[in-house]
Design a protein around this motif. Structure first.
Motif, PDB file in Angstrom:
ATOM      1  N   ALA A  31       0.830  -1.210   0.000  1.00 49.94           N
ATOM      2  CA  ALA A  31       0.000   0.000   0.000  1.00 49.94           C
ATOM      3  C   ALA A  31       0.862   1.256   0.000  1.00 49.94           C
ATOM      4  CB  ALA A  31      -0.934  -0.013   1.209  1.00 49.94           C
ATOM      5  N   MET A  32       1.896   1.266   0.823  1.00 56.11           N
ATOM      6  CA  MET A  32       2.777   2.428   0.871  1.00 56.11           C
ATOM      7  C   MET A  32       3.504   2.630  -0.454  1.00 56.11           C
ATOM      8  SD  MET A  32       4.311   1.772   4.695  1.00 56.11           S
ATOM      9  CE  MET A  32       5.386   3.187   4.774  1.00 56.11           C
ATOM     10  N   ALA A  33       3.964   1.521  -1.044  1.00 55.54           N
ATOM     11  CA  ALA A  33       4.683   1.627  -2.314  1.00 55.54           C
ATOM     12  C   ALA A  33       3.773   2.158  -3.415  1.00 55.54           C
ATOM     13  CB  ALA A  33       5.260   0.271  -2.703  1.00 55.54           C
ATOM     14  N   ALA A  34       2.513   1.723  -3.421  1.00 54.83           N
ATOM     15  CA  ALA A  34       1.583   2.182  -4.457  1.00 54.83           C
ATOM     16  C   ALA A  34       1.344   3.688  -4.352  1.00 54.83           C
ATOM     17  CB  ALA A  34       0.260   1.421  -4.346  1.00 54.83           C
ATOM     18  N   VAL A  35       1.101   4.172  -3.135  1.00 51.70           N
ATOM     19  CA  VAL A  35       0.856   5.607  -2.951  1.00 51.70           C
ATOM     20  C   VAL A  35       2.107   6.419  -3.265  1.00 51.70           C
ATOM     21  CG1 VAL A  35       0.258   7.378  -1.252  1.00 51.70           C
ATOM     22  CG2 VAL A  35      -0.964   5.199  -1.264  1.00 51.70           C
ATOM     23  N   ALA A  36       3.258   5.949  -2.780  1.00 54.67           N
ATOM     24  CA  ALA A  36       4.502   6.671  -3.025  1.00 54.67           C
ATOM     25  C   ALA A  36       4.840   6.705  -4.508  1.00 54.67           C
ATOM     26  CB  ALA A  36       5.644   6.020  -2.237  1.00 54.67           C
ATOM     27  N   ALA A  37       4.652   5.575  -5.187  1.00 52.92           N
ATOM     28  CA  ALA A  37       4.981   5.521  -6.608  1.00 52.92           C
ATOM     29  C   ALA A  37       4.116   6.478  -7.412  1.00 52.92           C
ATOM     30  CB  ALA A  37       4.818   4.089  -7.123  1.00 52.92           C
ATOM     31  N   LEU A  38       2.823   6.496  -7.126  1.00 51.02           N
ATOM     32  CA  LEU A  38       1.935   7.395  -7.859  1.00 51.02           C
ATOM     33  C   LEU A  38       2.266   8.850  -7.564  1.00 51.02           C
ATOM     34  CD1 LEU A  38      -0.422   7.797  -9.743  1.00 51.02           C
ATOM     35  CD2 LEU A  38      -1.989   7.496  -7.801  1.00 51.02           C
TER      36      LEU A  38
END
Length: 458
Positions: A31-38
């Motif tokens: 979840a953190m990676a998805a938000v950070a990547a976007l």
């Protein structure tokens, strides 16, 4: 002949426990990676040379759990990068914390109490896997690349003189693992303090009334400010037409800004200064206040913000109304027999702890610059080159010189929050005496006393 037993209560149970812990850690990281990547993609970090975008995402996750990122490199023996970033992209942090708390609680659903040994075992397994994930994250959050000098002749001359500029970054292992571990423990502690779905050991059930209603109400305050921030961000994107950058702010640092607004509305102040470019749009009054002459420190409070934009005064009544509503909510979720002064004290303590955490979470230290043969360069040279190649919004842009520091004055902010909590807690409890409380069957004193003695918080 005695048949061997086949009901293995040990290994399958142990394996399932580790799988449950793995699910918590993986869900949070994904979840953190998805938000950070976007968010980073919207901010322009995908243009980093050398395919370093995954490393940038890993670095953002390291920052999100409280770690720090160091920037290094230079041009041979002639120039060196001196840089470091310690700031939490709280949008990433909040998403990770909420997802991990939800997965952790779902594994304990339909239970009002749980043994202390079982809970400690679950927490210990989750922490072990979390530390392992932080180690892997630290290894992944590193990247370096050569910055082109802009032409064949320049490349040849630079190579001959040993001036080929190379820039890199890496997550600091000690702070990422150490503070990241503390971050996980705070997330788990907050989960049990806020959620009625979190089962407690029998010995601790009696204390939940003193903690959960007020803790949940203050969590609602933080969420309310996040919701207001999202609305403001959408309106800003529509009016100003900078949707990409505005959404990058929402996905990376929105809580940093709106929770500062909450503290400032209560009368707290942040100390800091800003030089150089931020790379992401922030409220203009905040940026204007922070830009002070070199060597000076700016005070960010209601007065200084209002000097830049008179609408900042609305932060005061907004904070008062939201905090009063939270105090009423906390009182309504408690039994009627809890005395008014107890409501006020509990809410004051919760408000003080919340402000302490907000202060720790919104701390920001980022210094970046170039030194040539030991002499600092504030502008020009390789720093301008990096900015032109990577873009102003790139995480490593602006290395020509700049810094931002922002720290809450905790010694005044925490007592201020406690005072606000004491007043609004008492007023909220007084208003709540006129409405039905959670768990009440009728208005009789016996029902209220029964709720006081046996209410489970569910």
């Amino acid at each position: 002949m005695q048949q061997p037993t086949t009901g293995a209560a040990g290994p399958p149970g142990a394996v399932r426990g580790w799988l449950d812990a793995l699910a918590v850690v993986l869900a949070g990281m994904v979840a953190m990676a998805a938000v950070a990547a976007l968010g980073l993609w919207l901010a322009g970090a995908a243009d980093l040379p050398g395919g370093g975008f995954p490393s940038v995402v890993a670095a953002a996750l390291a920052l999100a759990v409280g770690g720090s990122v160091q920037l290094d490199g230079g041009a041979g023996n002639f120039a060196a990068v001196d840089a470091g970033i310690s700031a939490m992209p709280l949008s990433v942090s909040v998403v990770g914390a909420v997802v991990m708390a939800e997965v952790f609680l779902r594994q304990l659903r339909f239970r009002a109490v749980a043994g202390g040994g079982e809970l400690l075992g679950r927490i210990a397994r989750t922490v072990v896997l979390w530390v392992l994930a932080l180690v892997l994250l630290t290894l992944a959050a590193r990247h370096s690349f050569v910055v082109p000098l802009g032409g064949g002749l320049a490349e040849s001359i630079g190579g001959a003189l040993g001036l080929t500029p190379e820039v890199g970054f890496h997550a600091d292992g000690l702070s990422t693992i150490g503070i990241g571990l503390a971050w996980m423990l705070v997330v788990l502690a907050a989960t049990f303090a806020v959620s009625r779905r979190a089962p407690l050991p029998p010995a601790l059930v009696r204390y939940q009334l003193a903690v959960r209603p007020a803790a949940f109400a203050l969590w609602m305050v933080l969420l309310a400010y996040l919701a207001l921030g999202v609305v403001a961000g959408v309106l800003t994107a529509i009016v100003n037409g900078n949707a990409r950058q505005t959404m990058a702010v929402v996905l990376l640092v929105l809580p940093d800004l709106v929770w500062m607004a909450f503290g400032i509305g209560l009368g707290a102040d942040w100390q800091g200064r800003l030089s150089g470019a931020l790379g992401l749009p922030v409220p203009k009054p905040l940026a204007d206040v922070l830009r002070v002459p070199k060597g000076q420190t700016a005070t960010v409070d209601l007065g200084t913000l209002a000097e830049q934009d008179a609408r900042s005064w609305w932060l005061l009544p907004l904070a008062a109304v939201v905090l009063f509503a939270a105090a009423f909510l906390a009182a309504r979720r408690s039994p009627r027999t809890v005395r008014l002064w107890r409501h006020a004290v509990r809410f004051a303590l919760s408000a003080a702890v919340t402000m302490l955490l907000v202060g720790l979470w919104t701390r920001m230290d980022a210094e970046y610059g170039l030194s040539v043969l030991g002499v600092g360069l504030d502008q020009g040279g390789l720093g301008d080159l990096l900015g032109s190649v990577l873009g102003d919004s790139n995480p490593v842009a602006g290395l020509g010189g700049g810094s931002i520091t922002l720290h809450l004055s905790l010694w005044t902010a925490v007592p201020l929050a406690a005072g606000w909590g004491l007043v609004t807690g008492g007023l909220g409890a007084l208003l709540a005496t006129r409405v039905q409380h959670r768990g009440e069957v009728d208005d009789g004193g016996a029902a209220g006393q029964a709720a006081e003695d046996g209410w489970s918080g569910r």
